[in-house]
Design an enzyme around this catalytic site. Sequence first.
Site, PDB file in Angstrom:
ATOM      1  N   GLY A 117       0.651  35.902 -16.766  1.00 45.01           N
ATOM      2  CA  GLY A 117       1.732  36.826 -16.463  1.00 45.01           C
ATOM      3  C   GLY A 117       3.049  36.347 -17.047  1.00 45.01           C
ATOM      4  CG  HIS A 158      -2.052  28.847 -17.512  1.00 35.35           C
ATOM      5  ND1 HIS A 158      -1.431  29.621 -18.461  1.00 35.35           N
ATOM      6  CD2 HIS A 158      -1.097  28.544 -16.594  1.00 35.35           C
ATOM      7  CE1 HIS A 158      -0.174  29.811 -18.120  1.00 35.35           C
ATOM      8  NE2 HIS A 158       0.056  29.169 -17.005  1.00 35.35           N
ATOM      9  CG  HIS A 159      -5.788  26.182 -14.087  1.00 29.40           C
ATOM     10  ND1 HIS A 159      -6.607  27.086 -13.451  1.00 29.40           N
ATOM     11  CD2 HIS A 159      -4.516  26.564 -13.791  1.00 29.40           C
ATOM     12  CE1 HIS A 159      -5.873  27.945 -12.782  1.00 29.40           C
ATOM     13  NE2 HIS A 159      -4.617  27.662 -12.989  1.00 29.40           N
ATOM     14  CG  ASN A 178       6.278  30.649 -13.854  1.00 24.33           C
ATOM     15  OD1 ASN A 178       6.832  29.892 -13.067  1.00 24.33           O
ATOM     16  ND2 ASN A 178       5.338  30.276 -14.715  1.00 24.33           N
ATOM     17  CG  PHE A 179       8.098  32.875  -7.601  1.00 24.86           C
ATOM     18  CD1 PHE A 179       6.815  33.365  -7.439  1.00 24.86           C
ATOM     19  CD2 PHE A 179       9.157  33.690  -7.266  1.00 24.86           C
ATOM     20  CE1 PHE A 179       6.587  34.639  -6.945  1.00 24.86           C
ATOM     21  CE2 PHE A 179       8.949  34.974  -6.767  1.00 24.86           C
ATOM     22  CZ  PHE A 179       7.659  35.452  -6.607  1.00 24.86           C
ATOM     23  CE  LYS A 213      -2.948  32.604 -15.876  1.00 28.07           C
ATOM     24  NZ  LYS A 213      -2.644  33.063 -14.505  1.00 28.07           N
ATOM     25  CB  THR A 260      -0.328  37.042 -12.625  1.00 23.22           C
ATOM     26  OG1 THR A 260      -1.453  36.149 -12.657  1.00 23.22           O
ATOM     27  CG2 THR A 260       0.955  36.275 -12.377  1.00 23.22           C
TER      28      THR A 260
HETATM   29  N1  NAD Z   1       4.098  33.568  -9.771  1.00 25.41           N
HETATM   30  C1  NAD Z   1       3.887  32.263  -9.938  1.00 25.41           C
HETATM   31  O1  NAD Z   1       4.829  31.438  -9.975  1.00 25.41           O
HETATM   32  C2  NAD Z   1       2.458  31.766 -10.027  1.00 25.41           C
HETATM   33  C3  NAD Z   1       2.167  30.404 -10.137  1.00 25.41           C
HETATM   34  C4  NAD Z   1       0.820  30.002 -10.117  1.00 25.41           C
HETATM   35  C5  NAD Z   1      -0.184  30.954  -9.986  1.00 25.41           C
HETATM   36  N2  NAD Z   1       0.175  32.265  -9.929  1.00 25.41           N
HETATM   37  C6  NAD Z   1      -0.841  33.309  -9.732  1.00 25.41           C
HETATM   38  O2  NAD Z   1      -1.214  33.270  -8.370  1.00 25.41           O
HETATM   39  C7  NAD Z   1      -2.574  33.707  -8.216  1.00 25.41           C
HETATM   40  C8  NAD Z   1      -3.337  32.672  -7.422  1.00 25.41           C
HETATM   41  O3  NAD Z   1      -3.351  31.467  -8.158  1.00 25.41           O
HETATM   42  P1  NAD Z   1      -4.123  30.191  -7.536  1.00 25.41           P
HETATM   43  O4  NAD Z   1      -4.116  29.139  -8.587  1.00 25.41           O
HETATM   44  O5  NAD Z   1      -3.595  29.893  -6.186  1.00 25.41           O
HETATM   45  O6  NAD Z   1      -5.606  30.782  -7.405  1.00 25.41           O
HETATM   46  P2  NAD Z   1      -6.757  30.284  -6.416  1.00 25.41           P
HETATM   47  O7  NAD Z   1      -8.001  30.920  -6.930  1.00 25.41           O
HETATM   48  O8  NAD Z   1      -6.672  28.819  -6.247  1.00 25.41           O
HETATM   49  O9  NAD Z   1      -6.354  30.940  -5.015  1.00 25.41           O
HETATM   50  C9  NAD Z   1      -6.554  32.314  -4.748  1.00 25.41           C
HETATM   51  C10 NAD Z   1      -6.861  32.421  -3.262  1.00 25.41           C
HETATM   52  O10 NAD Z   1      -6.919  33.795  -2.884  1.00 25.41           O
HETATM   53  C11 NAD Z   1      -7.964  33.941  -1.951  1.00 25.41           C
HETATM   54  N3  NAD Z   1      -8.388  35.331  -1.836  1.00 25.41           N
HETATM   55  C12 NAD Z   1      -9.232  36.024  -2.630  1.00 25.41           C
HETATM   56  N4  NAD Z   1      -9.401  37.273  -2.164  1.00 25.41           N
HETATM   57  C13 NAD Z   1      -8.626  37.375  -1.048  1.00 25.41           C
HETATM   58  C14 NAD Z   1      -8.374  38.397  -0.111  1.00 25.41           C
HETATM   59  N5  NAD Z   1      -8.964  39.613  -0.220  1.00 25.41           N
HETATM   60  N6  NAD Z   1      -7.514  38.159   0.910  1.00 25.41           N
HETATM   61  C15 NAD Z   1      -6.925  36.936   1.041  1.00 25.41           C
HETATM   62  N7  NAD Z   1      -7.138  35.913   0.193  1.00 25.41           N
HETATM   63  C16 NAD Z   1      -7.986  36.140  -0.842  1.00 25.41           C
HETATM   64  C17 NAD Z   1      -9.054  33.018  -2.480  1.00 25.41           C
HETATM   65  O11 NAD Z   1     -10.003  32.726  -1.472  1.00 25.41           O
HETATM   66  C18 NAD Z   1      -8.221  31.808  -2.892  1.00 25.41           C
HETATM   67  O12 NAD Z   1      -8.067  30.906  -1.810  1.00 25.41           O
HETATM   68  C19 NAD Z   1      -3.082  33.966  -9.627  1.00 25.41           C
HETATM   69  O13 NAD Z   1      -2.917  35.333  -9.919  1.00 25.41           O
HETATM   70  C20 NAD Z   1      -2.104  33.163 -10.501  1.00 25.41           C
HETATM   71  O14 NAD Z   1      -1.941  33.721 -11.806  1.00 25.41           O
HETATM   72  C21 NAD Z   1       1.440  32.687  -9.947  1.00 25.41           C
HETATM   73  O1  LIG Z   2      -2.103  28.715 -12.568  1.00 27.74           O
HETATM   74  C1  LIG Z   2      -1.895  29.921 -12.784  1.00 27.74           C
HETATM   75  O2  LIG Z   2      -2.756  30.834 -12.672  1.00 27.74           O
HETATM   76  C2  LIG Z   2      -0.534  30.355 -13.192  1.00 27.74           C
HETATM   77  N1  LIG Z   2      -0.303  31.650 -13.250  1.00 27.74           N
HETATM   78  C3  LIG Z   2       0.976  32.247 -13.502  1.00 27.74           C
HETATM   79  C4  LIG Z   2       0.908  33.152 -14.712  1.00 27.74           C
HETATM   80  O3  LIG Z   2      -0.138  33.863 -14.830  1.00 27.74           O
HETATM   81  O4  LIG Z   2       1.883  33.195 -15.477  1.00 27.74           O
HETATM   82  C5  LIG Z   2       2.099  31.240 -13.553  1.00 27.74           C
HETATM   83  C6  LIG Z   2       1.714  29.981 -14.193  1.00 27.74           C
HETATM   84  C7  LIG Z   2       0.517  29.343 -13.496  1.00 27.74           C
END
Ligand code: NAD
Ligand SMILES: O=C(O)C1=N[C@H](C(=O)O)CCC1
EC number: 1.17.1.8
Length: 248
Positions: free
Chosen positions: A144, A134-135, A101-102, A138, A76
Amino acid sequence: MKYTLVGYGKMGQQVAGIIESSDEHEVHTVLDVDAVITEESFAGSDVIIDFTVRDAFLANLPIMLASKVPVVVGTTGWDADMPMVRQQVAVAGASLMYSANFSLGVNIFLRTVREAARMIGPFDEFDIAFSEQHHTAKADFPSGTALKAAEMIVEVNSRKKTIVSQLPTEKMINPDELQVAAIRLGSVFGQHSAYINSEFDDIVISHTARNRRGFAGGAVQAGKWLAEKHVSQPGFYTMDDFLDEVFG
Ligand SMILES: NC(=O)c1ccc[n+]([C@@H]2O[C@H](COP(=O)([O-])OP(=O)(O)OC[C@H]3O[C@@H](n4cnc5c(N)ncnc54)[C@H](O)[C@@H]3O)[C@@H](O)[C@H]2O)c1
Ligand SMILES: O=C(O)C1=N[C@H](C(=O)O)CCC1
């Protein structure tokens, strides 16, 4: 199906766990920040799942699209770049699905909020606002998911015209502004709430993620759906496209 995971943090590891516990999928490759990512990185994969950070996703996108492997994006924070991303996908003739959010539960929550926001539209006495928690790890705010909820509310409620995530310090919020508040707290997986208030009512519609498996499982299911779509109808998709087929 063979998945390549770009990003192996909290979400990448959850996705890997979901895939490895299934008997129809496997993790083909894991690419994290230290990987040198080229088109060849994706050879042999059926679908890519990206859970990284905004800048990484945008930097890796051209290579992922050039690989012609369908891309599921959970990362996001790039809403402002959506028009450019959509154009890149179209020019490449590739397939990409994005969802903030999936989680199936969150998407049911979002559609419930949209219906409530629609119903209060004709009645000036009802106001609405939104919040998320959120944690503290983030990187982006508001979430998002919260921005998606706000867009859905504005879409159906003509009394709300603009989304504000920062309140002005010396003036009142305007009636046509939809506030989206964000709290960063401990290890909260994700909590989203819509608040509706009138002289006679307080209505709160909330979703709390109890773990990250809902997000991860939804992303894996979306990957399978996108890989099938890619064969005959490449393009840019959202979770709504997937759910509209599921819900009918
Ligand atoms: N769509 C959804 O359902 C959903 C759910 C949770 C989180 N998210 C989103 O997903 C993203 C990641 O969340 P997270 O909690 O896993 O974060 P996180 O920080 O735990 O993981 C991110 C990972 O990306 C890696 N990374 C950074 N730069 C990179 C690069 N150039 N190439 C490859 N890897 C790289 C980091 O090393 C890390 O391991 C955030 O944007 C969050 O908002 C979306
Ligand atoms: O943990 C996160 O980061 C999350 N990101 C997504 C968002 O930005 O909406 C989905 C919820 C968890």
